[in-house]
Design a protein around this motif. Structure first.
Motif, PDB file in Angstrom:
ATOM      1  N   MET A   1      41.484  57.171  43.415  1.00  0.00           N
ATOM      2  CA  MET A   1      40.505  56.334  42.732  1.00  0.00           C
ATOM      3  C   MET A   1      41.250  55.212  42.000  1.00  0.00           C
ATOM      4  N   SER A   2      40.681  54.045  42.002  1.00  0.00           N
ATOM      5  CA  SER A   2      41.363  52.885  41.436  1.00  0.00           C
ATOM      6  C   SER A   2      40.884  52.519  40.031  1.00  0.00           C
ATOM      7  N   GLN A   3      40.239  53.470  39.353  1.00  0.00           N
ATOM      8  CA  GLN A   3      39.745  53.190  38.005  1.00  0.00           C
ATOM      9  C   GLN A   3      40.908  53.152  37.024  1.00  0.00           C
ATOM     10  N   ILE A   4      40.985  52.047  36.262  1.00  0.00           N
ATOM     11  CA  ILE A   4      42.044  51.890  35.266  1.00  0.00           C
ATOM     12  C   ILE A   4      41.597  52.519  33.952  1.00  0.00           C
ATOM     13  N   ILE A   5      40.469  52.081  33.468  1.00  0.00           N
ATOM     14  CA  ILE A   5      39.762  52.664  32.326  1.00  0.00           C
ATOM     15  C   ILE A   5      38.286  52.625  32.708  1.00  0.00           C
TER      16      ILE A   5
ATOM     17  N   ASP B   1      34.794  51.691  33.762  1.00  0.00           N
ATOM     18  CA  ASP B   1      34.156  50.430  34.170  1.00  0.00           C
ATOM     19  C   ASP B   1      35.140  49.330  34.528  1.00  0.00           C
ATOM     20  N   CYS B   2      36.376  49.688  34.799  1.00  0.00           N
ATOM     21  CA  CYS B   2      37.420  48.705  35.116  1.00  0.00           C
ATOM     22  C   CYS B   2      38.239  49.250  36.294  1.00  0.00           C
ATOM     23  N   TYR B   3      38.212  48.548  37.437  1.00  0.00           N
ATOM     24  CA  TYR B   3      38.799  49.058  38.667  1.00  0.00           C
ATOM     25  C   TYR B   3      39.805  48.082  39.273  1.00  0.00           C
ATOM     26  N   ALA B   4      40.933  48.609  39.756  1.00  0.00           N
ATOM     27  CA  ALA B   4      41.941  47.774  40.403  1.00  0.00           C
ATOM     28  C   ALA B   4      41.499  47.368  41.805  1.00  0.00           C
ATOM     29  N   GLY B   5      40.727  48.211  42.454  1.00  0.00           N
ATOM     30  CA  GLY B   5      40.266  47.928  43.812  1.00  0.00           C
ATOM     31  C   GLY B   5      38.882  47.299  43.835  1.00  0.00           C
ATOM     32  N   ASN B   6      38.336  47.192  45.042  1.00  0.00           N
ATOM     33  CA  ASN B   6      37.023  46.555  45.179  1.00  0.00           C
ATOM     34  C   ASN B   6      35.904  47.550  45.471  1.00  0.00           C
ATOM     35  N   ILE B   7      36.167  48.838  45.233  1.00  0.00           N
ATOM     36  CA  ILE B   7      35.167  49.883  45.467  1.00  0.00           C
ATOM     37  C   ILE B   7      34.899  50.627  44.169  1.00  0.00           C
ATOM     38  N   VAL B   8      33.619  50.864  43.895  1.00  0.00           N
ATOM     39  CA  VAL B   8      33.222  51.689  42.756  1.00  0.00           C
ATOM     40  C   VAL B   8      32.580  52.933  43.375  1.00  0.00           C
ATOM     41  N   TYR B   9      33.344  54.012  43.438  1.00  0.00           N
ATOM     42  CA  TYR B   9      32.881  55.218  44.110  1.00  0.00           C
ATOM     43  C   TYR B   9      31.616  55.768  43.460  1.00  0.00           C
ATOM     44  N   GLY B  10      30.632  56.117  44.313  1.00  0.00           N
ATOM     45  CA  GLY B  10      29.376  56.670  43.842  1.00  0.00           C
ATOM     46  C   GLY B  10      28.382  55.620  43.371  1.00  0.00           C
TER      47      GLY B  10
ATOM     48  N   ASN C   1      24.834  47.021  33.201  1.00  0.00           N
ATOM     49  CA  ASN C   1      25.319  47.798  34.340  1.00  0.00           C
ATOM     50  C   ASN C   1      26.522  47.154  35.022  1.00  0.00           C
ATOM     51  N   ALA C   2      27.126  46.190  34.376  1.00  0.00           N
ATOM     52  CA  ALA C   2      28.262  45.485  34.975  1.00  0.00           C
ATOM     53  C   ALA C   2      29.553  46.284  34.837  1.00  0.00           C
ATOM     54  N   VAL C   3      30.388  46.145  35.842  1.00  0.00           N
ATOM     55  CA  VAL C   3      31.746  46.674  35.825  1.00  0.00           C
ATOM     56  C   VAL C   3      32.659  45.550  36.318  1.00  0.00           C
ATOM     57  N   VAL C   4      33.966  45.760  36.200  1.00  0.00           N
ATOM     58  CA  VAL C   4      34.912  44.754  36.671  1.00  0.00           C
ATOM     59  C   VAL C   4      35.757  45.373  37.778  1.00  0.00           C
ATOM     60  N   ILE C   5      35.792  44.689  38.937  1.00  0.00           N
ATOM     61  CA  ILE C   5      36.588  45.170  40.066  1.00  0.00           C
ATOM     62  C   ILE C   5      37.705  44.158  40.354  1.00  0.00           C
ATOM     63  N   ASN C   6      38.627  44.553  41.208  1.00  0.00           N
ATOM     64  CA  ASN C   6      39.758  43.692  41.587  1.00  0.00           C
ATOM     65  C   ASN C   6      40.526  43.202  40.354  1.00  0.00           C
ATOM     66  N   VAL C   7      40.690  44.067  39.374  1.00  0.00           N
ATOM     67  CA  VAL C   7      41.335  43.687  38.116  1.00  0.00           C
ATOM     68  C   VAL C   7      42.826  43.451  38.334  1.00  0.00           C
ATOM     69  N   ARG C   8      43.292  42.376  37.753  1.00  0.00           N
ATOM     70  CA  ARG C   8      44.711  42.038  37.781  1.00  0.00           C
ATOM     71  C   ARG C   8      45.153  41.700  36.367  1.00  0.00           C
TER      72      ARG C   8
END
Length: 105
Positions: free
Chosen positions: A1-5, A7-16, A68-75
């Protein structure tokens, strides 16, 4: 899983979850002075705290658009500069966090 914290994800998928809409690219810049680092025990602690602050601010920025917003592709990146106008001649450093804010269901 690419969740950093949460609602914050390193990848472009939010599982589930399903991405319903893109809000767009968002960024947060947090400043760090050399003086701040010099006053603390370790440079690593200061930088880690600033990274966490930047990520939390990134999520807050996204949620200001939609709860309901999250952040994906975080750099995360950094940069620095000095100025001759600074009497103490301390460098100004930055932690920059950015990513794609999206609304999920």
């Amino acid at each position: 899983m690419s969740q950093i914290i949460p609602d914050c994800y390193a990848g472009n998928i939010v599982y589930g979850k399903t991405i319903k809409k893109s809000i767009g690219l968002i960024e947060v810049k947090i400043g760090i002075t050399s003086e701040e680092i010099a006053k603390n025990d370790t440079e690593t602690d200061v930088i880690q705290n600033k990274i966490e602050e930047a990520l939390k601010n990134l999520i807050e920025t996204a949620k200001n658009n939609d709860e309901n917003a999250v952040v994906i592709n975080v750099r995360i990146t950094s940069g620095s500069h000095t100025t001759l106008l600074n009497p103490n001649n301390f460098a100004k450093n930055y932690i920059i966090a950015y990513g794609d804010a999206v609304i999920v269901e």
